[in-house]
Motif scaffolding. Sequence first.
Motif, PDB file in Angstrom:
ATOM      1  N   LEU A 147       1.684   9.823   2.463  1.00  0.00           N
ATOM      2  CA  LEU A 147       2.669   9.540   1.424  1.00  0.00           C
ATOM      3  C   LEU A 147       2.899  10.755   0.536  1.00  0.00           C
ATOM      4  O   LEU A 147       1.964  11.482   0.210  1.00  0.00           O
ATOM      5  N   LYS A 148       4.144  10.947   0.129  1.00  0.00           N
ATOM      6  CA  LYS A 148       4.486  12.044  -0.785  1.00  0.00           C
ATOM      7  C   LYS A 148       4.527  11.549  -2.235  1.00  0.00           C
ATOM      8  O   LYS A 148       5.014  12.240  -3.111  1.00  0.00           O
ATOM      9  N   TRP A 149       4.048  10.339  -2.455  1.00  0.00           N
ATOM     10  CA  TRP A 149       4.016   9.776  -3.794  1.00  0.00           C
ATOM     11  C   TRP A 149       2.704   9.012  -3.985  1.00  0.00           C
ATOM     12  O   TRP A 149       2.023   8.668  -3.025  1.00  0.00           O
ATOM     13  N   LYS A 181       0.810  -1.218   0.000  1.00  0.00           N
ATOM     14  CA  LYS A 181       0.000   0.000   0.000  1.00  0.00           C
ATOM     15  C   LYS A 181       0.844   1.270   0.000  1.00  0.00           C
ATOM     16  O   LYS A 181       0.387   2.316  -0.435  1.00  0.00           O
ATOM     17  N   ILE A 182       2.086   1.186   0.488  1.00  0.00           N
ATOM     18  CA  ILE A 182       2.935   2.379   0.500  1.00  0.00           C
ATOM     19  C   ILE A 182       3.905   2.375  -0.683  1.00  0.00           C
ATOM     20  O   ILE A 182       4.786   3.232  -0.778  1.00  0.00           O
ATOM     21  N   GLU A 233      -0.097   0.278 -11.622  1.00  0.00           N
ATOM     22  CA  GLU A 233       1.002   0.238 -12.595  1.00  0.00           C
ATOM     23  C   GLU A 233       2.329  -0.081 -11.911  1.00  0.00           C
ATOM     24  O   GLU A 233       3.272  -0.556 -12.533  1.00  0.00           O
ATOM     25  N   ASP A 234       2.416   0.229 -10.595  1.00  0.00           N
ATOM     26  CA  ASP A 234       3.604  -0.152  -9.832  1.00  0.00           C
ATOM     27  C   ASP A 234       3.458  -1.632  -9.481  1.00  0.00           C
ATOM     28  O   ASP A 234       2.394  -2.060  -9.045  1.00  0.00           O
ATOM     29  N   PHE A 235       4.509  -2.413  -9.666  1.00  0.00           N
ATOM     30  CA  PHE A 235       4.332  -3.805  -9.256  1.00  0.00           C
ATOM     31  C   PHE A 235       4.393  -3.887  -7.732  1.00  0.00           C
ATOM     32  O   PHE A 235       5.046  -3.087  -7.069  1.00  0.00           O
ATOM     33  N   ALA A 236       3.653  -4.813  -7.158  1.00  0.00           N
ATOM     34  CA  ALA A 236       3.375  -4.807  -5.724  1.00  0.00           C
ATOM     35  C   ALA A 236       4.029  -5.944  -4.962  1.00  0.00           C
ATOM     36  O   ALA A 236       4.031  -5.923  -3.729  1.00  0.00           O
ATOM     37  N   PHE A 237       4.596  -6.913  -5.662  1.00  0.00           N
ATOM     38  CA  PHE A 237       4.977  -8.140  -4.965  1.00  0.00           C
ATOM     39  C   PHE A 237       6.042  -8.852  -5.784  1.00  0.00           C
ATOM     40  O   PHE A 237       5.936  -8.923  -7.011  1.00  0.00           O
TER      41      PHE A 237
END
Length: 406
Positions: free
Chosen positions: A82-84, A2-3, A89-93
């Motif tokens: 969070l500052k982002w 999540k972050i 689209e970001d891979f998570a795992f």
Amino acid sequence: SKIGAVPVNLNPRYVPAEIKYVLEDSDSIAIALESEEADRIIGLRKELPKLLHYIAWGEKTPREMLNYESLISQYPAIKPDLKWKVTNEDFAFLFYTGGTTGYPKGTVWDGERRVRGLDMILVSAMEPLIKRLADLPEESYPGLSDVLPIPAWVIKSGFLRWFLNLPLIYSLNRKVLMSLLGSSISYRISGGKVRVLPAAPLFHGAAYEANLSLLGSGGCTSIYLTSRHPFNPGELWETVERKKVNTLLIVGDAFAIPMVEELERKRYDTSSLVTMASSGVTLSSEVKKRFHKRIPQLVILDEMGTTEVSAAFSQVTASTDGEIPMLKIKLVNKGPNVCRVINPDTGRDAMPGERGELVYGGYTALGYWKDPERTERSWRVIDGKRWFFVGDEGTVDEEGYFNFIG
């Protein structure tokens, strides 16, 4: 996830060269570990310049490392600002395979594939269980009614079995299950009530993924064994008795044989236990029979899966079964959990009696980390759809089951 951080699994039994390989290959910048393992990592520090943060929990944290409990106490227990932006689209795992065919391979997942894929593990297990509800042993109904929140008399009715197995209802069941998992309704039903004991190591996908699936989809309570390697079956059964465990997660005969031998040697209260799921290696038919004799209400889910996909093809057995066959997979040609068998000579679906390779078309990893060539070989497009070639060979029988050869 999540972050925007990407978790990576690491087997604590790896030799230093294997530990170094996974940490380097994954581009890891932080590691969290038990303080008892610290010396092995400290010895690799000079060889891992990208690894910046060392976090240990336990009483004897080395001065070179941050103490987990002290670190947590420095920050408020609120959602971080969070500052982002984190998107799918970001891979998570990044989950590494067991390395049975060489060095471990990192499988890359985005958030949707990981979460919905883990939901599919539960759906894969529930579907054959629902199909067999009405012919399970009488002793199973009280426990199942606690886990499924359906009255025992409804579970055992012939009408329920007939109704649930109607083609339209069966198809609707899957959609309803998928929409309920991870919802407030599923948390109200099972959150904090269904108690799961993953006995297998959490660095391996069989326990890690099933445990994460049950936590995320239903808010189930996880109970862990506290003693280190080697496995202690007496501790497991004492924990089942004391904590009133409903579900066990194990890896085949390696766990099952010492467990059933302990039950045959000593009496334990196993009345709370409803299901036991096994995956990773073979759970033999004879061992299943011994379990059913000692725990009549136990429903065993013998499951097949692989790190690259989020599915667990389940075969249900109960104490009322006369014959207990070895695990075989029913081929599915539609829905989110599809699989088929491809004849390598023709490139087409294998006909009954033909040998072929199992391929899977449901929720899968995006590919292998830093290995485009292996990714291209293992994930291929057939008829416009992406399939993962599992690598298991077998034959298809007349009833549409895949029978393993090797």
